[in-house]
Design an enzyme around this catalytic site. Structure first.
Site, PDB file in Angstrom:
ATOM      1  N   HIS A   1       0.849  -1.198   0.000  1.00 33.50           N
ATOM      2  CA  HIS A   1       0.000   0.000   0.000  1.00 33.50           C
ATOM      3  C   HIS A   1       0.882   1.245   0.000  1.00 33.50           C
ATOM      4  O   HIS A   1       1.563   1.520   0.968  1.00 33.50           O
ATOM      5  CB  HIS A   1      -0.919  -0.023   1.222  1.00 33.50           C
TER       6      HIS A   1
ATOM      7  N   ASP B   1       0.922   5.151  -0.117  1.00 31.01           N
ATOM      8  CA  ASP B   1       0.198   6.418  -0.043  1.00 31.01           C
ATOM      9  C   ASP B   1       0.925   7.475  -0.856  1.00 31.01           C
ATOM     10  O   ASP B   1       2.093   7.754  -0.585  1.00 31.01           O
ATOM     11  CB  ASP B   1       0.118   6.900   1.415  1.00 31.01           C
TER      12      ASP B   1
ATOM     13  N   ASP C   1      -7.861   1.326   2.207  1.00 29.00           N
ATOM     14  CA  ASP C   1      -7.537   2.314   3.240  1.00 29.00           C
ATOM     15  C   ASP C   1      -8.461   3.531   3.360  1.00 29.00           C
ATOM     16  O   ASP C   1      -8.420   4.207   4.385  1.00 29.00           O
ATOM     17  CB  ASP C   1      -6.073   2.778   3.062  1.00 29.00           C
TER      18      ASP C   1
ATOM     19  N   ASP D   1       1.624  -1.331   4.491  1.00 27.49           N
ATOM     20  CA  ASP D   1       2.076  -0.057   3.921  1.00 27.49           C
ATOM     21  C   ASP D   1       3.533  -0.167   3.466  1.00 27.49           C
ATOM     22  O   ASP D   1       4.392  -0.610   4.236  1.00 27.49           O
ATOM     23  CB  ASP D   1       1.991   1.056   4.969  1.00 27.49           C
TER      24      ASP D   1
ATOM     25  N   HIS E   1      -6.546   9.496  -0.185  1.00 26.75           N
ATOM     26  CA  HIS E   1      -7.279   9.443   1.093  1.00 26.75           C
ATOM     27  C   HIS E   1      -6.524  10.038   2.288  1.00 26.75           C
ATOM     28  O   HIS E   1      -7.090  10.076   3.379  1.00 26.75           O
ATOM     29  CB  HIS E   1      -7.714   7.997   1.387  1.00 26.75           C
TER      30      HIS E   1
HETATM   31 ZN   LIG Z   1      -3.334   4.832   2.850  1.00 26.56          ZN
END
Ligand SMILES: [Zn+2]
Length: 1179
Positions: A165, A167, A279, A416, A590
Site C-alpha cells: 500500500h 500512499d 484504506d 504499507d 485518502h
Molecule cells: Zn493509505
C-alpha cells in the site's frame, strides 16, 4: 382549461417562440454584418472573400437550424397529441404540486424510487445493538467453529494476494516516498516476479507507477509488460490514487480514475477489472458506480464499521452485489468483497486470530524491521516445522472461510510500503511457497493454495458460485460513518483542515468576487480574499477543459482544413491541462483531501495545485482571447503580455492574493465573464474599482446593466476611502464569454448601498464621505432586523444579526435560527480528538458566547442586501439578492472563521428550524447522490456525523429546507429540525492512527452556503422522507451556480483597440436536469502529449424531487423521455460523430463501430442519475 384548447395554445406558443428565434437569428446576423461594414475598409479581396465565406457558412447554419426547428415543432405536436407532454417551463401550474399531482416529467425518477429490493444498510443500522462485546481472539467478532468435513467435496481454494500500500503522500511527500521506498519496491518487483512465475503482485496507485515508468529503460518496460501479460502483475482499480470517498467530489473521483485508466491503456494496453480500496476511511456507493461505469466487475473494500463487519460475517454477506439506492434494475450491480477484520495488515487478514496470523508475516521474523506485538514471533518454515506451521495456518484459513458463502478464499499479504528490500520478497515468497507445496502435497487437507492476483480470486469465486448455484445478496447504501474500535468514529476528517479542503490560501486567489469575503489582515495590511474549495480547483480544471475543447473545435471550424490557429500553443496548453488533472487527481488521495497528512505534505500538495491553477488560468485566458476576437488574424500569443488577466493576482506562491483594483476613466475597460455552466444564468458580478461612480454596459447590445456600489471594509467599522466594490447583474448565456465595458460615471449616478451599523450597549459613530451610515435609534434597536425581496423575507436578531425566521411569498413561515457552538475534546487520559477522530467532551457542544456584543452591519442596495455580524472568532453574513428569477430565492450564507487562538476546540454553525424532520435527514455522497441519514440515540454523538460534500436537506410534509455548500465538511442533525456543520477544528494532539501530529496549522477559513426553503407538495407522504430522495430542481440549480461561479477576466488596458465579439456556443440552456460534467480533449494516439480531434463528452442526468413544482419556474426545461437528441441539445455546435463509451473512455469500452452515429439526429439515452460518456468529434 380543456386539453384541446391548452394544446392549441401550447403549439401556438411554441410556434411564436420559433418564429421569434428565427427572426432574432436573422437580426443578429444582419447586425454583425452591418457592424463589420461599418469598420474602416480593409481593402483586401481576401478579406472580402473570407467575409463572404463566413456569410455563406452562417446562412447554411441558419438553414439547418431552421430545419431542426421545424422538425422540433413537428415532434412537439406529435408528442402533445399522444400524451399530455408539456414544455414544462411554460406550462407548470404552480398549484399543481400543492394539489398533490406529481411534477410533469418526473416519472422516471419516481419509478426508481419505488423499485427497492435487497438489503438496505439503513435498516441494518436500525437493527444492530452496537454493543461491542469482547469476541475472544477476534475481539470485535465471535468464535468461529467448523467440523472439518466442510471442504471434502469442494476444497478450500486459497488465493494469497501480495500487495504493497503506497500512499501518494502522508508522513512524507509523494516525491520523498517515491525516492525512499516506492521505486525500490517496483524495481525489485521486476526482478523477484521474474524469478518464479508462480509469484504475483497487485498494484493500485498509477501516480507512482507512471512516475517509475518514466524512470526505467525499455528493457525493464518490456519485462513489466511480460509480467502483466503473464498475469503475475495486476493493476487493480487503475486510478491515479486510492481516493478519499467522503470529501472528494465525483468530478475529481472520475477524473483521477480516467487519468489512471488512460495511462494504462496507452502504456500497457490493459484495462483494470477489479477495484482495491483497503484504506479510505469509509466507503461510498458513488465509487462503486464509477468503477462499474468504467468497466470493472469486482471491487474490494476494507474500512467499514466493526459492528457492520461482524453482522455481515454472521449473515455470510461479506460478499454482495452493491447496487445504487436509486437503481431499480441490476445495471449498477458490482460484486463487492468486504474484508472481515480490523485491518489490511497480515495479522488481521489470514484469519480471526491476529496473534497467529502475525506469525505468518515473515517480514517480522526476528532480526528484521518489524515485530509482532502479540509477542509470538514468526518462524522460518523448515522441513521440521512445516507440518505444524501449515496446520496452524490452515486453521485460520478455515475459520475465515466460514464467513463466506463460497470456499474460495481471499487472503492479502502485505502492508504499507512493503517489499522495499529484496530480502523481504525472499522471506515472504519462499516461506509461503514451502507452505503451499506442503498443502498441495497433502490432498487430505482439502486445500489448494497459491499466490494470486485480485482478479484471479474473483474469477475463481464467480466460477465456484455458478457451479454451486449460489447467489450473492444485493445491498444498497453506504459505509459511513466508520469506527475501527470502541467509540472511535472517524468523523473528524470530514472537516479536518477545512482551509486545505479548499486548497491553500495561495490558490484562493484564483477565485471570484461574488463569493469573496473582504477583510483586513493586520499582519499584512492588505485587503485580501480567500475562497477556493477543493471543488473550485476541480471546477477550474473543468472550466478550462471545456473552454479549451470549444476553442479547438472553433479553430478547426474556422480553418477549412481542420488546422489549429498557428500561434496558439495548443500542445503546451494540453500538457498543462494534463499536469493540472494529475495534480488535482493526486489531491484526491485518502490522506490528502482528508486533511490527515503531515503539515509539510499539505504544503507540497498546495504548491502543486497552485502552480497548476496559474497555468490553467493562462489556458483559459488565451482560449477566451482567441474566441472573443472578431478578426482571428489579430490573435497573438505573448506570455509576458497577456491580453486578459484574472481579476485577482498572486505575485508568489507564499504571497497573499490581491484583487486588482480597476482604475476607471471615461474610456471603457473590458471585463470578460465566462459562464462555465450549461444554463443561462443571472449572476451578480463584483469588481473592485477606484471610483464610487461607475457604469457597466453590455458591449454587444449597448445595454446599461443594473449596478450598485458598496464599501470595501478595511475594518469592520472603517470603510476604505479609495476602493469600492462595483456589483452588477449579468445575464450569461450557457458556456458563454460575455464582454462588458466599465467606465467612470457622473458623480452620484451609481446607486450606493445604505448602511446601518449597530452594537448593543456600545454604539458606533461611523463617518464616511461616500456612504450613508446610520445607527439604530430608540425602539428600533429592539425590533428584529428584516430584509426582503420578491420571494422571501427574513428576520434577524437585532442583538447578534443572526437569522431567526424566514417567510416565503407563498405565506409559508419557518423558524430558522442560526447559532454557533464550540465542541471541546475529552479530558483525562482517554483518547482525544485528532485529525481522524472526533471525540467530543462528555458535556457535548456549548453555545458560543462572545465577551462583547458583536458589531452588526446591515447593508441595503438595489442588487443585494445583507447583514454581517462580527464576532471575535468569526464573521457571519447572510445575503439576499434582489433578483427576479430563482436565483433570488435562496439566501447566501458565508462565514470567515479564525480559531487560531483556541486550544482543542471545534467551531460549529447550527441551524435550528421547526421543520418536523424526526430523526431523518439527507446528505450528499460526493455531490453525486443524496443519502438518507438516521440519527440514532444508541450511537455516541460523534457517530451521528456524516460527510457532506455539497448538500444536505431536512423535510416534513409541508416544507423542505436545503443547505447547499461550496466545501465539504461534517454534518449532523442531532435533534429534529436541526443541522450542525463543523466549520473548523484545532486539536493539539495526535489521535493514534499513525499521523503523529495534531491539527494546529489552522488558517483564516471561509465557508459558503445557499439556504433554500421550499413548499412541499402533496406528493410527500413520509414525515422524514423515503430512503431514496433527490434534491429539488431549484436546489440543483442553486448548487450548480454555487459550485461553478462565473469567472471574471480583465482586458489589459492597452487592448481596447481590438474588436471583441461575445462567444455563445449554445443557442439555449441544456435541460435543467442534464449537467455537462466535462468536455475533455483526448490525447492523440499517434503523437504523444498532443490534443487529438476527439473529445470526451460527459453528461450527468440528475435525479430530482418530484413532489413539488419549482417556484419560481426556472428557464430550463425537462422531460420524462430518456432519449435525447444531442444535435438539438448542443445546437449550433455540431458533432461529426458520436460514440458511447465507458466512463473512463477506454477503447475496449467503446460501442461497436456500427453503433457510431455519424448523421443527425444523434440520439442518446440518458437515464436519470446516470453519467453517460461519449467519444465525439466536434465540427
Ligand atoms: Zn493509505
Amino acid at each position: 382549461m380543456k386539453r384541446s384548447r391548452m394544446l392549441a395554445v401550447l403549439v401556438g406558443g411554441i410556434f411564436c417562440v420559433a418564429v421569434m428565434s428565427l427572426y432574432r437569428m436573422l437580426d443578429l446576423m444582419q447586425g454583425s454584418e452591418s457592424k463589420r461594414y461599418g469598420e474602416p475598409p480593409g481593402g483586401q479581396v481576401d478579406e472580402d472573400l473570407a467575409h463572404l465565406q463566413q456569410k455563406i457558412d452562417g446562412l447554411e447554419r441558419l438553414l439547418s437550424d431552421n430545419n431542426r426547428l421545424v422538425a422540433m415543432l413537428r415532434d412537439t405536436l406529435l408528442q402533445s397529441k399522444a400524451s399530455a407532454w408539456k414544455r414544462a417551463n411554460n406550462s407548470i401550474d404552480s398549484a399543481l404540486g400543492r394539489r398533490g399531482e406529481a411534477l410533469p416529467g418526473c416519472r422516471l425518477a419516481k419509478e426508481m424510487k419505488d423499485g427497492v429490493d435487497g438489503v438496505q444498510l439503513l435498516d441494518v443500522y436500525d437493527l444492530l445493538p452496537f454493543d461491542n462485546p469482547d469476541g475472544g481472539p477476534w475481539k470485535q467478532g465471535f468464535e468461529i467453529t467448523y467440523k472439518g468435513d466442510e471442504w471434502s467435496e469442494q476444497p478450500l481454494e486459497l488465493f494469497l494476494i501480495p500487495h504493497s500500500h503506497n500512499d501518494p503522500g502522508w508522513i512524507k511527500t509523494f516525491d520523498a516516498y517515491y525516492h525512499d521506498q516506492t521505486r525500490h519496491i517496483l524495481d525489485n518487483m521486476v526482478v523477484k516476479l521474474s524469478e518464479d512465475n508462480r509469484r504475483k503482485l497487485i498494484w493500485a496507485e498509477i501516480s507512482y507507477f507512471s512516475k517509475w515508468w518514466n524512470d526505467i529503460d525499455d528493457q525493464k518496460r518490456a519485462a513489466v509488460k511480460r509480467l502483466v501479460e503473464a498475469g503475475q502483475l495486476e493493476l487493480v482499480t487503475g486510478g491515479w490514487v486510492m481516493p478519499d470517498e467522503a470529501n472528494s467530489h465525483y468530478f475529481a473521483m472520475l477524473d483521477q480514475l480516467m487519468e489512471g485508466h488512460q495511462w494504462l491503456q496507452k502504456h500497457l494496453g490493459v484495462k483494470p477489472r477489479s477495484g482495491w480500496a483497503i484504506d479510505p476511511f469509509g466507503h461510498s456507493p458513488s465509487m462503486a458506480y464509477l468503477l462499474k461505469g468504467a468497466g470493472l466487475h469486482n471491487m474490494l473494500i476494507q474500512r467499514v464499521h466493526y459492528s457492520i463487519k461482524k453482522h455481515f460475517a454472521q449473515q455470510q454477506t461479506l460478499e454482495f452485489l452493491w447496487r445504487q439506492s436509486w437503481d431499480s434494475s441490476s445495471r449498477s450491480d458490482i460484486t463487492c468483497h468486504m474484508m472481515p477484520f480490523y485491518s489490511y495488515d497480515v495479522p488481521h487478514t489470514c484469519g480471526p486470530n491476529p496473534a497467529v496470523c502475525c506469525q505468518f508475516d515473515f517480514q517480522r521474523l526476528p532480526g528484521r524491521r518489524t515485530f509482532c506485538p502479540w509477542k509470538i514471533p514468526p518462524k522460518p518454515i523448515t522441513d521440521q516445522n512445516v507440518h505444524e506451521r501449515a496446520l496452524l495456518l490452515l486453521d485460520q484459513y478455515r475459520q475465515k472461510s466460514r464467513l463466506f458463502r463460497s470456499s474460495v478464499l481471499l487472503v492479502p499479504l502485505g502492508d504499507d510500503f512493503r517489499y522495499v528490500e529484496s530480502s523481504e520478497w525472499d522471506v515472504q515468497f519462499n516461506n509461503y511457497q514451502k507452505l503451499f507445496d506442503y498443502f498441495n502435497q497433502h490432498p487430505e487437507l482439502h486445500i489448494k493454495a497459491r499466490f494470486g492476483t485480485l482478479s484471479d480470486y474473483f474469477q475463481a469465486l464467480h466460477r465456484r458460485l455458478s457451479t454451486t448455484r449460489t447467489t450473492l445478496p444485493k445491498l444498497r447504501g453506504d459505509f459511513f460513518s466508520y469506527a475501527d474500535r470502541d467509540d472511535h468514529y472517524w468523523t473528524g476528517y470530514f472537516t479536518s483542515r477545512p482551509f486545505y479542503k479548499r486548497l491553500d490560501r495561495k490558490l484562493e486567489a484564483t477565485l471570484r468576487y461574488r463569493r469573496s469575503v473582504w477583510l483586513h489582515d493586520t499582519h499584512h495590511d492588505v485587503v485580501f480574499i480567500f475562497m477556493v474549495t477543493v471543488y473550485e480547483s476541480s471546477f477550474c480544471v473543468r472550466a478550462t477543459e471545456i473552454l479549451f475543447s470549444l476553442t479547438l473545435a472553433e479553430m478547426r471550424r474556422s480553418h477549412s482544413d481542420g488546422r489549429l490557429a498557428e500561434n496558439f500553443p495548443a500542445r503546451e496548453y494540453f500538457q498543462w491541462l494534463t499536469t493540472g488533472r494529475r495534480n488535482l487527481a493526486l489531491f484526491q488521495h485518502h490522506d490528502a483531501v482528508a486533511g490527515t497528512e503531515r503539515e509539510h505534505v499539505v504544503v507540497d500538495y498546495g504548491t502543486r495545485l497552485f502552480q497548476s491553477i496559474l497555468n490553467l488560468h493562462q489556458v483559459l485566458q488565451s482560449s477566451a482571447h482567441w474566441l472573443l476576437l472578431l478578426d482571428k488574424s489579430q490573435y497573438h500569443h505573448d506570455q509576458s503580455k497577456p491580453f486578459l488577466q484574472m481579476d485577482e493576482v498572486i505575485s508568489a506562491q507564499d504571497a497573499l492574493p490581491q484583487k486588482t483594483t480597476l482604475s476607471l476613466s471615461y474610456e471603457p475597460r473590458s471585463l470578460i465573464i465566462f459562464n462555465p455552466t450549461e444554463q443561462l444564468r443571472t449572476s451578480v458580478i463584483s469588481v473592485v474599482v477606484d471610483s464610487p461612480d461607475a457604469q457597466v454596459i453590455d458591449a454587444e447590445t449597448g445595454r446599461q446593466m443594473s449596478t450598485q456600489i458598496s464599501a470595501v471594509w478595511a475594518e469592520p467599522s472603517r470603510p476604505s476611502t479609495d476602493t469600492f466594490q462595483l456589483s452588477f447583474v449579468a445575464e450569461l448565456p450557457p458556456l458563454s464569454l460575455v464582454v462588458y465595458h466599465v467606465t467612470k460615471a457622473s458623480s452620484g449616478s451609481t446607486p450606493r448601498v445604505r448602511y446601518t451599523v449597530h452594537r448593543r450597549g456600545n454604539p458606533l459613530d461611523i463617518h464616511t464621505e461616500h456612504f450613508q451610515v446610520s445607527s439604530l435609534q430608540g425602539s428600533e434597536a429592539d425590533a428584529p432586523l428584516s430584509l426582503s425581496n420578491k420571494h422571501v423575507q427574513i428576520w434577524s436578531s437585532p442583538e447578534t444579526g443572526l437569522l431567526e425566521k424566514l417567510r416565503l411569498q407563498s405565506g409559508l413561515v419557518r423558524k430558522i435560527q442560526v447559532q454557533f457552538l464550540w465542541y471541546g475534546t475529552r479530558t483525562g487520559s482517554r483518547d482525544k480528538s485528532g485529525a481522524y477522530l472526533f471525540l467530543p467532551a462528555d458535556e457535548g457542544a456549548q453555545l458560543y458566547i462572545s465577551s462583547e456584543p458583536p458589531l452588526v452591519r446591515i447593508s441595503r442596495g438595489p442588487i443585494f442586501s445583507d447583514i454581517t455580524s462580527h464576532f471575535p472568532h468569526f464573521t457571519h453574513t447572510v445575503r439576499l439578492f434582489h433578483l427576479d428569477g430563482h436565483a433570488g430565492k435562496s439566501l447566501e450564507i458565508s462565514n470567515l472563521v479564525d480559531i487560531r487562538s483556541q486550544v482543542n476546540r471545534e467551531l460549529v454553525m447550527k441551524i435550528v428550524s421547526d421543520v418536523a424532520s424526526g430523526n431523518r435527514f439527507y446528505s450528499d455522497l460526493n455531490g453525486f447522490q443524496m443519502q438518507q441519514r438516521r440519527t440514532l440515540a444508541k450511537l455516541p454523538l460523534q457517530a451521528n456525523f456524516y460527510p457532506m460534500t455539497s448538500a444536505v436537506f431536512l423535510q416534513d410534509s409541508t416544507s423542505r429546507l436545503s443547505l447547499l455548500s461550496a466545501q465539504s465538511q461534517g454534518v449532523a442533525s442531532l435533534k429534529p429540525g436541526e443541522l450542525e456543520l463543523v466549520l473548523d477544528r484545532r486539536l493539539q494532539q495526535d489521535d493514534n492512527r499513525g499521523l503523529g501530529q495534531g491539527v494546529t496549522d489552522n488558517k483564516l477559513t471561509a465557508s459558503l452556503y445557499h439556504l433554500l426553503l421550499e413548499d412541499r407538495g402533496g406528493g410527500a407522504k413520509e414525515v422524514g422522507g423515503a430512503s431514496v430522495d433527490h434534491l429539488s430542481l431549484l436546489a440543483h440549480l442553486a448548487s450548480l451556480s454555487l459550485c461553478h461561479p462565473p469567472m471574471t477576466m480583465v482586458a489589459t488596458s492597452n487592448s481596447q483597440l481590438l474588436k471583441l465579439r461575445p462567444f455563445q456556443p449554445l443557442h439555449s440552456s441544456l435541460p435543467c436536469d442534464i449537467h455537462l460534467l466535462n468536455l475533455r480533449t483526448l490525447e492523440d494516439t499517434q503523437e504523444a502529449d498532443t490534443p487529438s480531434q476527439e473529445t470526451a463528452l460527459f453528461l450527468h442526468r440528475k435525479g430530482f424531487d418530484c413532489s413539488t413544482a419549482p417556484e419560481p419556474a426556472p428557464q430550463c426545461t425537462w422531460s420524462e423521455h430518456e432519449e435525447v437528441n444531442l444535435d438539438d441539445l448542443f445546437s449550433p455546435l455540431q458533432f461529426q460523430s458520436v460514440r458511447r463509451s465507458g466512463l473512463t473512455l477506454l477503447r475496449a469500452d467503446d460501442e461497436p463501430e456500427s453503433a457510431q452515429q455519424r448523421h443527425p439526429p444523434r440520439i442518446a439515452q440518458l437515464r436519470p442519475m446516470e453519467i453517460s460518456a461519449f467519444r465525439v468529434q466536434m465540427d
